[in-house]
Design a protein around this motif. Sequence first.
Motif, PDB file in Angstrom:
ATOM      1  N   ARG A  52     -14.824  21.164  14.855  1.00 33.26           N
ATOM      2  CA  ARG A  52     -15.560  21.248  13.590  1.00 33.26           C
ATOM      3  C   ARG A  52     -15.273  22.613  12.969  1.00 33.26           C
ATOM      4  NH1 ARG A  52     -19.711  20.433  17.182  1.00 33.26           N
ATOM      5  NH2 ARG A  52     -20.480  22.457  16.501  1.00 33.26           N
ATOM      6  N   VAL A  53     -15.187  22.665  11.663  1.00 36.22           N
ATOM      7  CA  VAL A  53     -14.945  23.945  10.999  1.00 36.22           C
ATOM      8  C   VAL A  53     -16.091  24.919  11.295  1.00 36.22           C
ATOM      9  CG1 VAL A  53     -14.672  25.090   8.756  1.00 36.22           C
ATOM     10  CG2 VAL A  53     -13.496  22.930   9.201  1.00 36.22           C
ATOM     11  N   ASP A  54     -17.324  24.396  11.464  1.00 35.70           N
ATOM     12  CA  ASP A  54     -18.459  25.301  11.719  1.00 35.70           C
ATOM     13  C   ASP A  54     -18.380  25.980  13.087  1.00 35.70           C
ATOM     14  OD1 ASP A  54     -20.297  23.857  13.769  1.00 35.70           O
ATOM     15  OD2 ASP A  54     -19.928  22.298  12.291  1.00 35.70           O
ATOM     16  N   THR A  57     -15.961  29.983  12.578  1.00 32.72           N
ATOM     17  CA  THR A  57     -16.247  30.887  11.469  1.00 32.72           C
ATOM     18  C   THR A  57     -15.972  32.324  11.923  1.00 32.72           C
ATOM     19  OG1 THR A  57     -18.523  30.830  12.207  1.00 32.72           O
ATOM     20  CG2 THR A  57     -17.986  29.443  10.343  1.00 32.72           C
ATOM     21  N   ARG A  76      -9.154  30.897  15.066  1.00 33.30           N
ATOM     22  CA  ARG A  76      -9.035  31.554  13.761  1.00 33.30           C
ATOM     23  C   ARG A  76      -8.453  32.949  13.987  1.00 33.30           C
ATOM     24  NH1 ARG A  76     -10.656  30.000   8.850  1.00 33.30           N
ATOM     25  NH2 ARG A  76     -12.262  28.527   9.522  1.00 33.30           N
ATOM     26  N   LEU A  82      -6.396  29.314  10.454  1.00 30.83           N
ATOM     27  CA  LEU A  82      -6.596  28.496  11.656  1.00 30.83           C
ATOM     28  C   LEU A  82      -5.240  28.105  12.239  1.00 30.83           C
ATOM     29  CD1 LEU A  82      -9.502  26.062  10.725  1.00 30.83           C
ATOM     30  CD2 LEU A  82      -9.531  27.851  12.453  1.00 30.83           C
ATOM     31  N   THR A 146      -1.995  22.010  12.706  1.00 26.83           N
ATOM     32  CA  THR A 146      -3.419  21.797  12.432  1.00 26.83           C
ATOM     33  C   THR A 146      -3.624  21.773  10.918  1.00 26.83           C
ATOM     34  OG1 THR A 146      -3.860  24.164  12.490  1.00 26.83           O
ATOM     35  CG2 THR A 146      -4.328  22.946  14.508  1.00 26.83           C
ATOM     36  N   VAL A 148      -7.127  21.252   7.883  1.00 24.28           N
ATOM     37  CA  VAL A 148      -8.560  21.034   7.687  1.00 24.28           C
ATOM     38  C   VAL A 148      -8.772  19.953   6.643  1.00 24.28           C
ATOM     39  CG1 VAL A 148     -10.685  22.098   6.808  1.00 24.28           C
ATOM     40  CG2 VAL A 148      -9.192  23.378   8.356  1.00 24.28           C
ATOM     41  N   LYS A 151     -15.118  18.788   6.835  1.00 20.83           N
ATOM     42  CA  LYS A 151     -15.777  19.668   7.802  1.00 20.83           C
ATOM     43  C   LYS A 151     -15.041  19.737   9.136  1.00 20.83           C
ATOM     44  CE  LYS A 151     -20.394  19.360   7.357  1.00 20.83           C
ATOM     45  NZ  LYS A 151     -20.598  20.225   6.201  1.00 20.83           N
ATOM     46  N   TRP A 152     -13.809  19.222   9.153  1.00 17.30           N
ATOM     47  CA  TRP A 152     -13.156  19.028  10.442  1.00 17.30           C
ATOM     48  C   TRP A 152     -11.734  19.575  10.484  1.00 17.30           C
ATOM     49  CZ3 TRP A 152     -15.193  14.793   7.600  1.00 17.30           C
ATOM     50  CH2 TRP A 152     -16.564  14.565   7.866  1.00 17.30           C
ATOM     51  N   VAL A 153     -11.374  20.058  11.660  1.00 16.55           N
ATOM     52  CA  VAL A 153     -10.002  20.485  11.899  1.00 16.55           C
ATOM     53  C   VAL A 153      -9.305  19.348  12.641  1.00 16.55           C
ATOM     54  CG1 VAL A 153      -8.486  22.204  12.927  1.00 16.55           C
ATOM     55  CG2 VAL A 153     -10.820  22.847  12.230  1.00 16.55           C
TER      56      VAL A 153
END
Length: 370
Positions: A52-54, A57, A76, A82, A146, A148, A151-153
């Motif tokens: 998840r991108v969250d 961070t 990251r 990313l 990868t 994005v 909300k997802w990688v």
Amino acid sequence: MNDSVLRIINSYNPDAPLEAASTIPSSWYTDPCIFEFEAQTVFSRSWQFAARVDQLTGAGSYATTEIAGEPIVVVRGSDEKLRGFFNVCRHHAAAVMTEPEGRAHHLRCPYHGWTYSLEGELKGMPDFTGVCNFDRATNGLVPIQTAVFEKWVFARLSGKEPGADLTAFLGEDLIQQLSGFNFASLHWFQRRRYELKCNWKVFVDNYLDGGYHVPHLHKGLDSVLDYSKYTIENGERFCLQSSPMVATNDEEVGAVRGGPRAFYYWLYPNFMLNYYEGTLDTNLVRPLAIDRTEVIFDFYFADVSDAARERNLASVTVGDRIQQEDLDICESVQRGLNSRAYEAGRLSVRREAGEHLFHRLLYADLKSGV
Ligand code: FES
Ligand SMILES: [Fe+2]
């Protein structure tokens, strides 16, 4: 590729129209050769949910996962970009990052302390002086693609085919449709994992049966959906099932499943998005063995404040109850697929177009690896 895999693949007829089609044969769910072959084709060539991108961070944040049995880490970098790598140390192959997620200044292998930068370059090897013909520059972590989306990688292990970027894989139609949901306003709340004693495709089939099982298996859920108006629309590599919502007497379900419509998106091969007003859950279906599957649910809500916690938990609990019903039936199906009495089944024209799409896409992927 041995003859028996080829025979199994060829025993499905992808050209039959829905009204004449059968499911993929039971051997696709029970033969370990197929599990291996799917890892090399379906799961190596498709874009797979990785994180998840969250979870990512800020520079140095990372998340680990496995795709097609391969250890993966998404990081990251100091430049905020990313990147994805095989989470495999170039020294003696240990996993470099061992936590599910975290934050680090650099990526240090726990075995002998080799250290990689956040960008994957090999930076330090303790006690390695005197080693000849060793090129540090070519011994960084091995990268994977990868990208994005929302909300997802997503990550992709095999990058051989040119032009197959994530946008092309998902398709304009799906991207356009999902942009209308404003997922950015939803926040991750909780993750639940389930392990099922069935092949991963049994779970996907169950998801894609157009609500066929809902009135029989999910009495609670059935009470909020208008089953007769359930729609099924196939895209190129996705299926949208949708149903109008109605008022219910089941207070537990009614309190947490609202809004005018339920939307169930399946993204080939193994990722689902379930949306009710202000509520989203995603399902990632991970094959563990030919007859074992892990399903990871991530729950998102518009309001994840403390004040909303109880309601959010109640919503997760309703999801949990529905999931338990699905889990039991999936394991029952797997036992039946192993029976000598069963080879393949027919499909409901009204309900099971999504399964038909799934089976044809699988066939095409497996066939392309032959
Ligand atoms: S395996 Fe990673 S440092 Fe030896
Ligand atoms: Fe279900």
